[in-house]
Motif scaffolding. Structure first.
Motif, mmCIF file in Angstrom:
data_model
loop_
_atom_site.group_PDB
_atom_site.id
_atom_site.type_symbol
_atom_site.label_atom_id
_atom_site.label_comp_id
_atom_site.label_asym_id
_atom_site.label_seq_id
_atom_site.Cartn_x
_atom_site.Cartn_y
_atom_site.Cartn_z
ATOM 1 N N SER A 341 0.830 -1.205 0.000
ATOM 2 C CA SER A 341 0.000 0.000 0.000
ATOM 3 C C SER A 341 0.862 1.252 0.000
ATOM 4 N N ALA A 342 1.937 1.265 0.786
ATOM 5 C CA ALA A 342 2.835 2.419 0.803
ATOM 6 C C ALA A 342 3.447 2.647 -0.576
ATOM 7 N N TYR A 343 3.887 1.574 -1.214
ATOM 8 C CA TYR A 343 4.474 1.694 -2.551
ATOM 9 C C TYR A 343 3.441 2.258 -3.532
ATOM 10 N N ARG A 344 2.209 1.771 -3.485
ATOM 11 C CA ARG A 344 1.189 2.236 -4.411
ATOM 12 C C ARG A 344 0.826 3.698 -4.182
ATOM 13 N N ILE A 345 0.830 4.139 -2.927
ATOM 14 C CA ILE A 345 0.508 5.540 -2.640
ATOM 15 C C ILE A 345 1.570 6.448 -3.239
ATOM 16 N N VAL A 346 2.845 6.125 -3.027
ATOM 17 C CA VAL A 346 3.923 6.928 -3.612
ATOM 18 C C VAL A 346 3.851 6.864 -5.136
ATOM 19 N N GLN A 347 3.578 5.683 -5.672
ATOM 20 C CA GLN A 347 3.496 5.522 -7.117
ATOM 21 C C GLN A 347 2.392 6.393 -7.714
ATOM 22 N N GLY A 372 4.303 4.132 13.109
ATOM 23 C CA GLY A 372 4.026 3.601 11.786
ATOM 24 C C GLY A 372 4.841 4.302 10.727
ATOM 25 N N LEU A 373 4.306 4.365 9.536
ATOM 26 C CA LEU A 373 4.997 4.878 8.354
ATOM 27 C C LEU A 373 4.282 6.128 7.863
ATOM 28 N N SER A 374 5.069 7.225 7.712
ATOM 29 C CA SER A 374 4.527 8.483 7.198
ATOM 30 C C SER A 374 5.111 8.730 5.815
ATOM 31 N N LEU A 375 4.250 9.139 4.884
ATOM 32 C CA LEU A 375 4.661 9.415 3.511
ATOM 33 C C LEU A 375 4.247 10.828 3.139
ATOM 34 N N ARG A 400 -6.805 6.736 -0.577
ATOM 35 C CA ARG A 400 -7.612 6.734 0.652
ATOM 36 C C ARG A 400 -8.120 5.329 0.971
ATOM 37 N N GLU A 401 -8.517 4.586 -0.058
ATOM 38 C CA GLU A 401 -8.994 3.226 0.183
ATOM 39 C C GLU A 401 -7.896 2.363 0.792
ATOM 40 N N ARG A 402 -6.679 2.484 0.277
ATOM 41 C CA ARG A 402 -5.581 1.685 0.813
ATOM 42 C C ARG A 402 -5.253 2.083 2.247
ATOM 43 N N ALA A 403 -5.243 3.403 2.510
ATOM 44 C CA ALA A 403 -4.906 3.854 3.857
ATOM 45 C C ALA A 403 -5.978 3.450 4.862
ATOM 46 N N VAL A 404 -7.240 3.632 4.509
ATOM 47 C CA VAL A 404 -8.332 3.280 5.430
ATOM 48 C C VAL A 404 -8.340 1.783 5.698
ATOM 49 N N MET A 405 -7.996 0.982 4.701
ATOM 50 C CA MET A 405 -7.957 -0.468 4.876
ATOM 51 C C MET A 405 -6.959 -0.874 5.954
ATOM 52 N N LEU A 406 -5.879 -0.095 6.091
ATOM 53 C CA LEU A 406 -4.847 -0.399 7.085
ATOM 54 C C LEU A 406 -4.994 0.421 8.361
ATOM 55 N N GLY A 407 -6.087 1.172 8.504
ATOM 56 C CA GLY A 407 -6.280 1.991 9.694
ATOM 57 C C GLY A 407 -5.610 3.337 9.624
ATOM 58 N N GLY A 408 -5.127 3.747 8.447
ATOM 59 C CA GLY A 408 -4.453 5.029 8.304
ATOM 60 C C GLY A 408 -5.343 6.066 7.655
ATOM 61 N N HIS A 409 -4.734 7.117 7.151
ATOM 62 C CA HIS A 409 -5.486 8.180 6.506
ATOM 63 C C HIS A 409 -4.581 8.905 5.515
ATOM 64 N N VAL A 410 -5.218 9.633 4.589
ATOM 65 C CA VAL A 410 -4.533 10.384 3.540
ATOM 66 C C VAL A 410 -5.139 11.777 3.476
ATOM 67 N N ALA A 411 -4.277 12.783 3.349
ATOM 68 C CA ALA A 411 -4.710 14.165 3.144
ATOM 69 C C ALA A 411 -4.005 14.688 1.898
ATOM 70 N N ALA A 412 -4.727 15.403 1.045
ATOM 71 C CA ALA A 412 -4.166 15.939 -0.197
ATOM 72 C C ALA A 412 -4.782 17.305 -0.452
ATOM 73 N N HIS A 413 -3.949 18.264 -0.814
ATOM 74 C CA HIS A 413 -4.433 19.604 -1.111
ATOM 75 C C HIS A 413 -3.372 20.381 -1.875
ATOM 76 N N GLY A 430 -1.836 -1.505 12.563
ATOM 77 C CA GLY A 430 -3.153 -1.551 11.929
ATOM 78 C C GLY A 430 -4.262 -0.938 12.743
ATOM 79 N N THR A 431 -3.947 -0.300 13.879
ATOM 80 C CA THR A 431 -4.966 0.338 14.719
ATOM 81 C C THR A 431 -5.239 1.734 14.190
ATOM 82 N N ALA A 432 -6.503 2.017 13.910
ATOM 83 C CA ALA A 432 -6.869 3.320 13.366
ATOM 84 C C ALA A 432 -6.689 4.398 14.421
ATOM 85 N N LEU A 433 -6.044 5.508 14.011
ATOM 86 C CA LEU A 433 -5.872 6.652 14.889
ATOM 87 C C LEU A 433 -6.990 7.660 14.638
ATOM 88 N N PRO A 434 -7.289 8.528 15.628
ATOM 89 C CA PRO A 434 -8.318 9.547 15.405
ATOM 90 C C PRO A 434 -7.925 10.453 14.257
#
Length: 468
Positions: A341-347, A372-375, A400-413, A430-434
């Protein structure tokens, strides 16, 4: 004298700015505008009532009470057509017939009255035409045709069958005007319905397109995760086969259970391979060499991990982007699905920069910490012409789908410098953070693209922060 000239120049300048201008100054939107058609219809009703009263009382000599009653009823029919067009049409038709029969009685009793318009007066034609126009705008075409047919029949019955003495026949002219008015109303109603259906269909199409895009992206994610699951099933099969050789004198039950585990793993692996053969695309488009691994010309290639980020970035540089990478911290042993998922997000972020910001500078920052891992992938404004990209909108949705699947999140602007930034966090366990609300770029955002640091000497061990 100079002071007076300066004041005169200021006055002329102000007058020129105020009066010698073509600036637009439209009226503000008003709720009264939507009531304008109703007001016009009410004015038509009042005008026809007054004109009808003058004609019926003075010209046809129907008397004040009878003439005023018919005139008021004709005006009420016009106003009633705003809400009840069919009853309004009946009222207008009945009043016209009653007024025509009363005028016929007066013309027969007094031949000296002269020739007057009959059976439709001028005010009656206007009132009936307005009612029929409102009826054509509100009811189906079949009902409009039936109303016109009844009007034609009533006109023929009064003028052609009943008849009168000397008069100016208005039946043909009135029927022709009524037909034109009804045709106009039906055309406007059909145009309104077609536009409404077009808007409704466009909304349904947009909703279906968004749903299809979401399903396609989830299908692609599931297709890639099948490879990860297949790898684990292969490991389970091999371990179940090797386990009896690691134990002295294994019991028959242990051999039987391990053989069952191995058999089930092989069967699951076979089914996964069949599903993969159906899900994988045969000819994916990948002009920059950034496409999904495990598809296309090499469908059996393994899914990528973070170790292949260097090759991905090299391909991006070859495509024309100036990419700088920054790695912070030491990478722990992440699960394969998280690395994929990390590779696909960067890609996907790099692919978006290639499409929408050609010739820009891009900074890829990968941060490993205990959570965890920040990109972070940030690009500057494009330096070359941006071509239209008819994509399906899978980019940010897939991230966003990949991040939510692993309990993460994505912001883009977008950034303040005309670029774009993508921020993603994938938790290690894999624990979702607020989630924090994405309020857009911060007020003090500055884009800084660090130059590559010199590589450390080979004799020195690598540090926690490394730029490559």
């Amino acid at each position: 004298m100079n002071g007076a000239e300066e004041r005169m120049k200021r006055v002329l300048r102000v007058l020129g700015d105020d009066l010698w201008t073509l600036r637009a100054a439209p009226l503000p939107p008003s709720v009264w505008v939507r009531w304008l058609p109703h007001g016009l219809v009410c004015l038509v009703a009042a005008g026809t009532a007054l004109a009808s009263a003058d004609q019926l009382v003075d010209n046809y000599r129907l008397g004040a009470q009878y003439g005023l009653l018919c005139s008021v009823a004709q005006g009420v029919a016009v106003v009633l057509a705003l809400w009840r067009p069919v009853p309004a049409w009946w009222l207008s038709t009945v009043v016209t017939v009653l007024a025509a029969l009363g005028a016929r009685q007066e013309m027969l009793s007094d031949p000296s009255m002269g020739a007057h318009p009959w059976p439709w007066t001028a005010s009656g034609v206007v009132a009936q035409g307005t009612v029929l126009l409102l009826l054509g705008l509100r009811v189906p075409s079949r009902v409009s045709a039936e109303a016109l047919a009844v009007t034609v029949f009533v006109t023929w019955l009064v003028q052609g069958v009943i008849g009168s003495t000397e008069y100016q026949a208005t039946g043909v002219l009135a029927v022709s005007l009524f037909a034109a008015v009804l045709l106009l109303g039906a055309a406007l109603r059909g145009r309104r319905e077609a536009r409404y259906q077009l808007v409704e269909q466009a909304g349904i199409t947009a909703e279906e397109r968004a749903r299809r895009t979401l399903l396609e992206e989830r299908n692609r994610i599931a297709r890639e995760l099948h490879d990860v699951v297949a790898h684990h099933m292969s490991v389970i099969s091999i371990q179940a086969q090797v386990a009896p050789h690691l134990v002295e004198n294994p019991s028959d039950e242990l051999r039987e259970n391990l053989e069952g585990i191995r058999k089930n793993a092989l069967e699951a692996l076979t089914e996964l391979r069949r599903v993969l053969g159906v899900l994988r695309s045969e000819n994916p488009e990948d002009p920059y060499g950034l496409g999904a691994a495990g598809s296309g010309a090499t469908p059996d290639a393994p899914q990528p991990t973070l170790d292949r980020l260097d090759a991905l970035i090299d391909n991006t540089r070859a495509a024309g982007l100036d990419v700088v990478t920054l790695v912070r911290g030491k990478a722990p042993a992440y699960p394969p699905g998280m690395q994929l998922s990390a590779y696909r997000i960067v890609q996907e972020a790099l692919s978006n920069a290639l499409r929408h910001a050609p010739g820009s500078q891009v900074r890829v920052e990968v941060t490993h910490d205990r959570r965890g891992l920040s990109l972070e992938v940030t690009n500057s404004r494009p330096r070359g012409p941006v071509r239209s990209s008819p994509g399906a909108g899978h980019g940010l949705l897939g991230m966003r789908e990949r991040a939510v699947m692993l309990g993460g999140h994505v912001a883009a602007h977008p950034t303040l410098h005309g670029g774009f930034t993508v921020l993603a966090f994938l938790p290690k366990d894999g624990t979702a953070l607020p989630l924090t609300e994405d309020t857009g770029p911060p007020a003090d955002l500055e884009l800084i693209f660090p130059a590559p640091r010199p590589k450390p000497p080979t004799a020195q061990p690598p540090t926690g922060d490394e730029t490559r």
